[in-house]
Write a protein that holds these residues in place. Structure first.
Motif, PDB file in Angstrom:
ATOM      1  N   ARG A  85      52.484  47.773  13.447  1.00 25.99           N
ATOM      2  CA  ARG A  85      51.701  47.762  14.688  1.00 25.99           C
ATOM      3  C   ARG A  85      52.493  47.071  15.789  1.00 25.99           C
ATOM      4  NH1 ARG A  85      45.981  48.034  13.481  1.00 25.99           N
ATOM      5  NH2 ARG A  85      45.571  47.578  15.669  1.00 25.99           N
ATOM      6  N   ARG A  86      52.362  47.571  17.009  1.00 24.93           N
ATOM      7  CA  ARG A  86      53.044  46.972  18.154  1.00 24.93           C
ATOM      8  C   ARG A  86      52.140  46.004  18.913  1.00 24.93           C
ATOM      9  NH1 ARG A  86      57.860  49.163  19.721  1.00 24.93           N
ATOM     10  NH2 ARG A  86      58.545  51.033  18.613  1.00 24.93           N
ATOM     11  N   ARG A  87      50.859  46.226  18.853  1.00 30.65           N
ATOM     12  CA  ARG A  87      49.932  45.343  19.546  1.00 30.65           C
ATOM     13  C   ARG A  87      48.560  45.418  18.899  1.00 30.65           C
ATOM     14  NH1 ARG A  87      46.624  47.715  23.378  1.00 30.65           N
ATOM     15  NH2 ARG A  87      46.563  45.752  24.533  1.00 30.65           N
ATOM     16  N   ILE A  88      47.830  44.325  19.004  1.00 32.73           N
ATOM     17  CA  ILE A  88      46.441  44.252  18.561  1.00 32.73           C
ATOM     18  C   ILE A  88      45.693  43.477  19.647  1.00 32.73           C
ATOM     19  CG2 ILE A  88      44.831  43.352  16.852  1.00 32.73           C
ATOM     20  CD1 ILE A  88      47.029  43.660  14.759  1.00 32.73           C
ATOM     21  N   PRO A  89      44.767  44.080  20.345  1.00 36.19           N
ATOM     22  CA  PRO A  89      44.065  43.394  21.439  1.00 36.19           C
ATOM     23  C   PRO A  89      43.452  42.071  20.978  1.00 36.19           C
ATOM     24  CG  PRO A  89      43.545  45.745  21.449  1.00 36.19           C
ATOM     25  CD  PRO A  89      44.326  45.493  20.195  1.00 36.19           C
ATOM     26  N   GLY A  90      43.651  41.050  21.786  1.00 37.58           N
ATOM     27  CA  GLY A  90      43.102  39.738  21.497  1.00 37.58           C
ATOM     28  C   GLY A  90      44.002  38.845  20.668  1.00 37.58           C
ATOM     29  N   PHE A  91      45.091  39.388  20.165  1.00 39.00           N
ATOM     30  CA  PHE A  91      46.015  38.630  19.329  1.00 39.00           C
ATOM     31  C   PHE A  91      47.455  38.918  19.763  1.00 39.00           C
ATOM     32  CE2 PHE A  91      42.272  39.670  16.853  1.00 39.00           C
ATOM     33  CZ  PHE A  91      41.920  38.452  16.295  1.00 39.00           C
ATOM     34  N   LYS A  92      48.339  38.033  19.371  1.00 38.41           N
ATOM     35  CA  LYS A  92      49.772  38.253  19.589  1.00 38.41           C
ATOM     36  C   LYS A  92      50.414  38.473  18.222  1.00 38.41           C
ATOM     37  CE  LYS A  92      53.707  36.198  22.085  1.00 38.41           C
ATOM     38  NZ  LYS A  92      53.763  37.190  23.162  1.00 38.41           N
ATOM     39  N   LEU A  93      51.316  39.441  18.116  1.00 32.94           N
ATOM     40  CA  LEU A  93      51.952  39.742  16.852  1.00 32.94           C
ATOM     41  C   LEU A  93      53.317  39.078  16.774  1.00 32.94           C
ATOM     42  CD1 LEU A  93      51.177  43.557  16.434  1.00 32.94           C
ATOM     43  CD2 LEU A  93      50.104  41.644  15.250  1.00 32.94           C
ATOM     44  N   ALA A  94      53.552  38.375  15.661  1.00 32.56           N
ATOM     45  CA  ALA A  94      54.871  37.782  15.443  1.00 32.56           C
ATOM     46  C   ALA A  94      55.903  38.898  15.260  1.00 32.56           C
ATOM     47  CB  ALA A  94      54.844  36.879  14.225  1.00 32.56           C
ATOM     48  N   ARG A  95      57.111  38.609  15.667  1.00 29.53           N
ATOM     49  CA  ARG A  95      58.220  39.542  15.537  1.00 29.53           C
ATOM     50  C   ARG A  95      59.446  38.762  15.103  1.00 29.53           C
ATOM     51  NH1 ARG A  95      58.506  40.466  20.342  1.00 29.53           N
ATOM     52  NH2 ARG A  95      60.464  39.436  20.894  1.00 29.53           N
ATOM     53  N   ASP A  96      60.157  39.252  14.120  1.00 26.20           N
ATOM     54  CA  ASP A  96      61.348  38.552  13.657  1.00 26.20           C
ATOM     55  C   ASP A  96      62.315  38.337  14.815  1.00 26.20           C
ATOM     56  OD1 ASP A  96      60.128  38.922  11.243  1.00 26.20           O
ATOM     57  OD2 ASP A  96      61.725  40.124  10.329  1.00 26.20           O
ATOM     58  N   GLY A  97      62.747  37.099  15.010  1.00 20.04           N
ATOM     59  CA  GLY A  97      63.693  36.773  16.057  1.00 20.04           C
ATOM     60  C   GLY A  97      63.071  36.251  17.337  1.00 20.04           C
ATOM     61  N   LYS A 124      71.619  32.903  10.516  1.00 20.08           N
ATOM     62  CA  LYS A 124      72.973  33.279  10.950  1.00 20.08           C
ATOM     63  C   LYS A 124      72.936  34.383  11.991  1.00 20.08           C
ATOM     64  CE  LYS A 124      75.502  31.537   7.024  1.00 20.08           C
ATOM     65  NZ  LYS A 124      76.563  31.760   6.029  1.00 20.08           N
ATOM     66  N   ARG A 125      72.002  35.297  11.872  1.00 22.15           N
ATOM     67  CA  ARG A 125      71.870  36.358  12.872  1.00 22.15           C
ATOM     68  C   ARG A 125      71.561  35.774  14.247  1.00 22.15           C
ATOM     69  NH1 ARG A 125      68.447  39.692  10.311  1.00 22.15           N
ATOM     70  NH2 ARG A 125      70.156  40.963   9.525  1.00 22.15           N
ATOM     71  N   LEU A 126      70.828  34.662  14.268  1.00 22.25           N
ATOM     72  CA  LEU A 126      70.451  34.017  15.526  1.00 22.25           C
ATOM     73  C   LEU A 126      71.455  32.953  15.959  1.00 22.25           C
ATOM     74  CD1 LEU A 126      66.624  33.640  14.868  1.00 22.25           C
ATOM     75  CD2 LEU A 126      67.732  35.277  16.404  1.00 22.25           C
ATOM     76  N   GLY A 127      72.516  32.765  15.174  1.00 23.11           N
ATOM     77  CA  GLY A 127      73.541  31.793  15.544  1.00 23.11           C
ATOM     78  C   GLY A 127      73.149  30.356  15.296  1.00 23.11           C
ATOM     79  N   VAL A 128      72.203  30.130  14.369  1.00 26.68           N
ATOM     80  CA  VAL A 128      71.764  28.776  14.044  1.00 26.68           C
ATOM     81  C   VAL A 128      72.537  28.283  12.827  1.00 26.68           C
ATOM     82  CG1 VAL A 128      69.814  27.333  13.361  1.00 26.68           C
ATOM     83  CG2 VAL A 128      69.465  29.217  14.973  1.00 26.68           C
TER      84      VAL A 128
END
Length: 251
Positions: A234-246, A48-52
């Motif tokens: 954590r905001r970043r980890i070299p070599g990987f991408k971090l999932a973020r809600d939304g 609902k927050r994303l309007g789905v």
């Protein structure tokens, strides 16, 4: 309608909401199909927050039957029962026992009064390991469940989702095992649980294990999710991408 395979992260946290993250839930959009991968308690709020519109969902794929991956379903059911109904059945697919577990939780949380019928229908399906599943027909996305190692006495799944030449792999919850690399190899995006920083566990992956085995995975983007207390802020980890809600990613 999306002509591409798209992933939206609804929840990237562990069962405890570490770092203020929602519990496991991911929206897949491909062609006319709109699916969930897992459905933690926070999933309805995230949609609902994303309007789905929750009624636009066609299918929920469950990796296993722990509460932070399935206990959001009764809230979807409650919405359909009390607010709107559903014009078409909702598919719910996963390992053996999926119907019994989900229905038991629903009946405990939102018991129907005697004589009240359901305003929606759910079609449950037990998936078999490594057997392709095409819930949207030949032109839609294909799902292939594969066994992972999370509960030793029960079947737990990861998934590969394929659509128009693009592939998303999802680990579900799992400890490291050598065949994991084989199961996800070649995926353009690997949505991979990473609960611990360095702790070794039979049930969950650690960042140190993924660093050791990164080259052998042979995937495109490696997106870390199900982040525990040491990693959730954590905001970043070299070599990987971090999932973020939304966040939304084109696979």
């Amino acid at each position: 309608m999306s002509r591409q395979l798209m992933l939206t992260v609804l929840g990237s946290g562990d069962p405890f909401g570490s770092g203020g993250r929602n519990q496991s839930g991911y929206l897949i959009q491909a062609g006319e199909a709109r699916w969930l991968l897992d459905c933690g308690v926070t999933t309805l709020v995230s949609l609902k927050r994303l309007g789905v519109d929750p009624a636009s969902l066609d299918l929920v794929l469950l990796t296993h039957l722990h509460g932070d991956h399935v206990a959001g379903l009764p809230f979807l059911y409650h919405e359909f029962q009390q607010l709107r109904g559903r014009a078409s059945p909702l598919g719910v697919a996963g390992p053996r026992g999926v119907k019994t577990r989900v229905e038991a939780i629903y009946q405990v949380l939102f018991p129907l009064k005697p004589g009240n019928g359901r305003r929606f229908r759910v079609d449950y399906k037990v998936l078999e390991p490594n057997r392709p599943y095409l819930p949207a027909g030949p032109g839609g996305p294909q799902v292939v469940p594969f066994p992972v190692r999370h509960q030793g006495d029960r079947m737990n799944y990861g998934y590969r989702v394929r659509f128009r030449g693009r592939e998303l792999a999802y680990s579900g919850d799992t400890g490291w095992f050598p065949a994991l690399a084989e199961q996800v190899r070649g995926a353009h995006l690997f949505l991979c649980e990473c609960t611990h920083a360095s702790k070794r566990s039979d049930k969950h992956l650690s960042l140190s294990e993924l660093r050791e085995n990164r080259k052998g995975l042979e995937v495109g983007t490696l997106l870390l999710t199900h982040l525990g207390p040491e990693l959730a802020r954590r905001r970043r980890i070299p070599g990987f991408k971090l999932a973020r809600d939304g966040m939304t990613i084109r696979v």
